[in-house]
Design a protein around this motif. Structure first.
Motif, PDB file in Angstrom:
ATOM      1  N   VAL A  20       0.838  -1.204   0.000  1.00  0.00           N
ATOM      2  CA  VAL A  20       0.000   0.000   0.000  1.00  0.00           C
ATOM      3  C   VAL A  20       0.872   1.254   0.000  1.00  0.00           C
ATOM      4  N   ASN A  21       1.930   1.245   0.812  1.00  0.00           N
ATOM      5  CA  ASN A  21       2.813   2.412   0.875  1.00  0.00           C
ATOM      6  C   ASN A  21       3.552   2.640  -0.437  1.00  0.00           C
ATOM      7  N   LEU A  22       3.957   1.552  -1.095  1.00  0.00           N
ATOM      8  CA  LEU A  22       4.612   1.703  -2.395  1.00  0.00           C
ATOM      9  C   LEU A  22       3.673   2.354  -3.405  1.00  0.00           C
ATOM     10  N   VAL A  23       2.427   1.902  -3.411  1.00  0.00           N
ATOM     11  CA  VAL A  23       1.451   2.475  -4.341  1.00  0.00           C
ATOM     12  C   VAL A  23       1.184   3.934  -3.997  1.00  0.00           C
ATOM     13  N   ARG A  24       1.073   4.233  -2.716  1.00  0.00           N
ATOM     14  CA  ARG A  24       0.846   5.624  -2.309  1.00  0.00           C
ATOM     15  C   ARG A  24       2.003   6.517  -2.728  1.00  0.00           C
ATOM     16  N   ASP A  25       3.222   6.021  -2.569  1.00  0.00           N
ATOM     17  CA  ASP A  25       4.382   6.813  -2.985  1.00  0.00           C
ATOM     18  C   ASP A  25       4.336   7.102  -4.478  1.00  0.00           C
ATOM     19  N   ALA A  26       3.992   6.075  -5.254  1.00  0.00           N
ATOM     20  CA  ALA A  26       3.926   6.262  -6.701  1.00  0.00           C
ATOM     21  C   ALA A  26       2.842   7.276  -7.067  1.00  0.00           C
ATOM     22  N   LEU A  27       1.693   7.183  -6.408  1.00  0.00           N
ATOM     23  CA  LEU A  27       0.614   8.129  -6.692  1.00  0.00           C
ATOM     24  C   LEU A  27       0.987   9.540  -6.252  1.00  0.00           C
ATOM     25  N   ALA A  28       1.715   9.649  -5.133  1.00  0.00           N
ATOM     26  CA  ALA A  28       2.127  10.971  -4.662  1.00  0.00           C
ATOM     27  C   ALA A  28       3.070  11.635  -5.655  1.00  0.00           C
ATOM     28  N   VAL A  29       4.001  10.859  -6.207  1.00  0.00           N
ATOM     29  CA  VAL A  29       4.920  11.413  -7.206  1.00  0.00           C
ATOM     30  C   VAL A  29       4.153  11.857  -8.442  1.00  0.00           C
ATOM     31  N   GLU A  30       3.212  11.018  -8.871  1.00  0.00           N
ATOM     32  CA  GLU A  30       2.422  11.362 -10.053  1.00  0.00           C
ATOM     33  C   GLU A  30       1.579  12.612  -9.801  1.00  0.00           C
ATOM     34  N   PHE A  31       0.984  12.688  -8.607  1.00  0.00           N
ATOM     35  CA  PHE A  31       0.156  13.852  -8.289  1.00  0.00           C
ATOM     36  C   PHE A  31       1.002  15.118  -8.223  1.00  0.00           C
ATOM     37  N   ALA A  32       2.203  15.002  -7.613  1.00  0.00           N
ATOM     38  CA  ALA A  32       3.081  16.168  -7.517  1.00  0.00           C
ATOM     39  C   ALA A  32       3.474  16.669  -8.900  1.00  0.00           C
ATOM     40  N   ALA A  33       3.723  15.733  -9.815  1.00  0.00           N
ATOM     41  CA  ALA A  33       4.080  16.132 -11.173  1.00  0.00           C
ATOM     42  C   ALA A  33       2.911  16.837 -11.856  1.00  0.00           C
ATOM     43  N   ARG A  34       1.703  16.342 -11.607  1.00  0.00           N
ATOM     44  CA  ARG A  34       0.533  16.980 -12.220  1.00  0.00           C
ATOM     45  C   ARG A  34       0.307  18.372 -11.650  1.00  0.00           C
TER      46      ARG A  34
END
Length: 768
Positions: A412-426
């Motif tokens: 779950v934390n790995l997925v959250r990290d990936a989503l956080a990076v994607e959201f930050a880029a957006r």
């Protein structure tokens, strides 16, 4: 190479009457191939060197050279062909930190001086060569401007005075992290590169510390302020007295840049005389052993690529990246085995990674020579598209020096990290109006009455810790009992401060198993602790030269927080003071090298929760796994007391497959091995005995029956035939029994009286 040399252009140069030709001759005598002129806040030293050569060449064109000058020019030309001289400077940044800027040989003096002005070195001090030039730019800006100008940004004597690692300071943690982990910084120059101490700088910045995740290239330089050093005085070194050896295909600035920008950390080391031993790039790595960012495998595998290598690749990509060495053990006392066909093996390894690991991951595989053998070095980057998986289903992570399957919360934390990076880029690329709208909505939610913010304010103030926890090890936050003694634990991974729920003994990795065993059997009391204020040591242990501590601290409510398996990488602040103060008073438990670090031995006796009767492990092996997948299927003690059915076989006992449903069989498994134990089916402990718990309270009369049961594939494909061979009678409400799977052989078994019901597919003994 020696990339930190001063000349008489520095105001604090120690010797007089030293010429630039003298410096080149000394560099040749020391065996240097590359040097850099780095005077304090000035390019005057490099300018004088260039001017001296150009003046001689001008006199040569005018035929006005004396015999002495002809000899000087001849020596300059010979040495310049042999030694690469790079221009540079040593900047004094804000707060007095020193930063080296080193540039390609074609860089002009005017370009260097223009950059120094951009770095806010006063124009009137450009030729002074003083280390004190007033307020200049900050360290991070210096890194960026040097990098943008095409130069190498190197933190000078980072672990010493004026160094960005700020040794001896009790403050500046975040500043130190920023100054040593910045993306524009290429390397750290350190003064203890040859040290074997546990707290040496290179080991500190090896990527194993949570707050310093970027592994840094560490080099050394003489910082020479004189031509000839003073013997025994490390503060007064001469030209080439502390050089670095670098493995490059050619002597050029670009080759140096490629090494210091790359992830191959085996290409630099302290210079040693050529007569001592050949360049062995992985020797120092083997001295460190398995860590968070490196792993060793003695061989590629007996039949194809060892699956554990692929597991390490996935784990490193999901964690912090790192290096895998194939053909050498982490134990330096063992000889290097090597890889017989490195080119073919490298190609095969890349193909297997491409085939089995998703999403695609680009790794670098090189062949190095160590101990006279060819060893593969595989550099795995930190993944940008986590989580990575093996065969699309298995997600591994790296914890300390161990690769393990990720548990649910880690995924779950790995997925959250990936989503956080994607959201930050957006968000970074989003229109300003959109960002402002999101921020406005967040403020509205936070200020709503009865909302989350209000709830947090109304909540009871939690207990406060006097000091931040260590940065490695684990803490057991809570535990809860479950049926059959399968307790579940909530763990805190101190490396990333993340909470992992629902950890059991069977799912716990080695360090977690150790923590659970200590927590359950040796609960810490205040009397067991050697205190230093509110923090203390419970015990210390050592294995293969690596120390681990069990540490504790009291919170504001007086409760104890125990941190298990803390390594030197996690020691900081008050914990460092604690260890240094009480280390002599705490006995160190020695753990044998063949013991797994933190492993918990499997007990030889299991206790049945229902009646407390101790059974030998070999008798209850199957029973302990019978209902492991579903607690709801466990019969209540008051409904049925377990009975033991004995099945005698002439060879190893059959394996167990858990049936997923009353009228369902497992899917066909075409590659299930028929003679070896699989990972998810524990090996039997005794030959010829299999213990199974039956839901009946009374055993039936037994007769003797000789049968030849089919294997699992035949069962899945022909359930009716299987039912005819071993008849079935099932009543509603009965728990599921195991399906017995074994390659074809003849069994002599005590078999109960049985009924036949061809409409069902699962075999159960009758219940009276």
């Amino acid at each position: 190479m020696d990339l930190h040399l001063h000349t008489p252009a520095s105001a604090d140069y120690r010797e007089s009457n030293v010429s630039y030709l003298d410096i080149l001759k000394k560099a040749e005598a020391k065996g240097l191939d590359i040097i850099a002129i780095t005077d304090h806040n000035t390019a005057a030293g490099y300018r004088r060197y260039i001017d001296e050569v150009e003046d001689l060449e001008l006199l040569e064109r005018r035929n006005r050279l004396t015999d002495e000058e002809k000899e000087q020019l001849k020596e300059f030309r010979r040495l310049r062909e042999k030694i690469l001289v790079l221009p540079g400077f040593e900047l004094t940044a804000t707060l007095g930190f020193h930063v080296l800027g080193i540039f390609p040989p074609e860089t002009t003096v005017r370009e260097l001086e223009h950059l120094l002005l951009d770095l806010h070195v006063p124009a009137e001090k450009l030729d002074v060569g003083s280390g004190e030039v007033g307020a200049t730019t900050d360290v991070l800006t210096a890194y960026r401007l040097i990098n943008e100008a095409g130069g190498l940004a190197i933190a000078a004597h980072a672990n010493s005075s004026h160094g960005v690692a700020m040794p001896g300071f009790d403050f500046g943690g975040q500043t130190r992290i920023a100054y040593t982990q910045d993306e524009n910084l290429h390397a750290l120059e350190v003064t203890d590169l040859t040290s074997k101490a546990r707290r040496r700088t290179q080991l500190f910045f090896s990527g194993t510390k949570p707050e310093y995740p970027r592994k840094m290239h560490c080099i050394q330089g003489s910082d020479a302020h004189r031509l000839n050093g003073i013997a025994g005085n490390n503060q007064e070194l001469g030209v080439g007295d502390r050089p670095t050896e670098i493995l490059v295909p050619e002597t050029s600035f670009d080759a140096i840049m490629d090494v210091l920008m790359g992830k191959d950390f085996s290409k630099t080391r302290p210079f040693t005389p050529a007569a001592s031993h050949e360049f062995d790039p992985i020797f120092s790595a083997r001295e460190e052993g398995d860590t968070l960012v490196q792993a060793f495998h003695e061989s590629i595998g007996k039949h194809g690529i060892d699956r554990r290598i692929l597991q390490d690749v996935v784990a490193l990509a999901n964690t912090n990246g790192g290096t895998i060495y194939i053909g050498a053990s982490a134990n330096i006392r063992q000889p290097v085995q090597g890889v017989t066909k490195p080119f073919e093996t490298s190609s095969h390894l890349r193909a297997e990674i491409s085939k089995h690991i998703v999403p695609p991951l680009d790794v670098q595989v090189d062949t190095l020579k160590s101990g006279g053998k060819q060893v593969l070095q595989m550099i795995v980057p930190r993944g940008t598209d986590v989580p990575y998986a093996l065969d699309s289903t298995q997600i591994f992570v790296r914890s300390e020096n161990e690769t393990s399957l990720a548990v649910r919360d880690e995924i779950v934390n790995l997925v959250r990290d990936a989503l956080a990076v994607e959201f930050a880029a957006r968000v970074e690329n989003a229109p300003l109006a959109t960002v402002q709208a999101v921020e406005k909505a967040e403020k509205i939610v936070e200020t709503q009455p009865g909302g989350e913010a209000a709830t947090e304010q109304e909540a009871e103030e939690p207990a406060k810790l006097p000091s931040p926890p260590p940065h490695t090890g684990v803490e057991i936050v809570s535990s809860k009992a479950r049926a059959r003694g399968n307790n579940q634990y909530t763990m805190r991974d101190l490396r990333n401060n993340r909470i992992i729920h629902n950890v059991t003994r069977s799912s716990a990795r080695k360090l977690w198993q150790y923590a659970i065993a200590e927590h359950d059997k040796n609960a810490v009391s205040k009397a067991d602790v050697k205190w230093l204020g509110d923090v203390g040591i419970v015990k210390a242990s050592e294995r293969a030269g690596k120390l681990r501590y069990d540490l504790v601290q009291r919170d504001s409510n007086g409760d104890l927080h125990v941190y298990y398996g803390v390594t030197d990488d996690g020691i900081h602040g008050v914990w460092k003071d604690l260890v240094e103060t009480l280390s002599g008073q705490t006995p160190v438990e020695q753990i044998a090298d063949d013991d797994e670090n933190g492993a918990v031995p499997v007990p030889e006796v299991f206790e049945r929760p229902a009646d407390g009767i101790a059974l030998d492990a070999s008798e209850t092996h199957a029973a302990s796994h019978l209902f492991a997948a579903d607690d709801a299927a466990i019969p209540a003690a008051e409904d049925a007391a377990p009975a033991l059915l004995a099945v005698e076989a002439a060879i190893d006992p059959p394996k167990l497959l858990t049936a997923p449903g009353r009228n369902q069989f497992p899917p066909v498994i075409s590659d299930l091995p028929s003679t070896t134990e699989t990972d998810d089916i524990p090996p039997s402990r005794a030959v010829g005995k299999l213990g199974m718990e039956a839901p009946s309270t009374k055993a039936s009369n037994f007769g003797t029956l000789s049968v030849e049961p089919p294997n699992a594939i035949e069962v899945a494909n022909a359930p009716t035939d299987y039912a005819e061979m071993i008849p079935v009678h099932i009543e509603s409400g009965e728990p599921l029994a195991p399906i017995v799977e074994q390659p074809r052989t003849t069994y002599i078994a005590n078999n109960p009286n049985i009924d036949v019901n061809l409409g069902e597919q699962i075999v159960l003994p009758p219940v009276e």
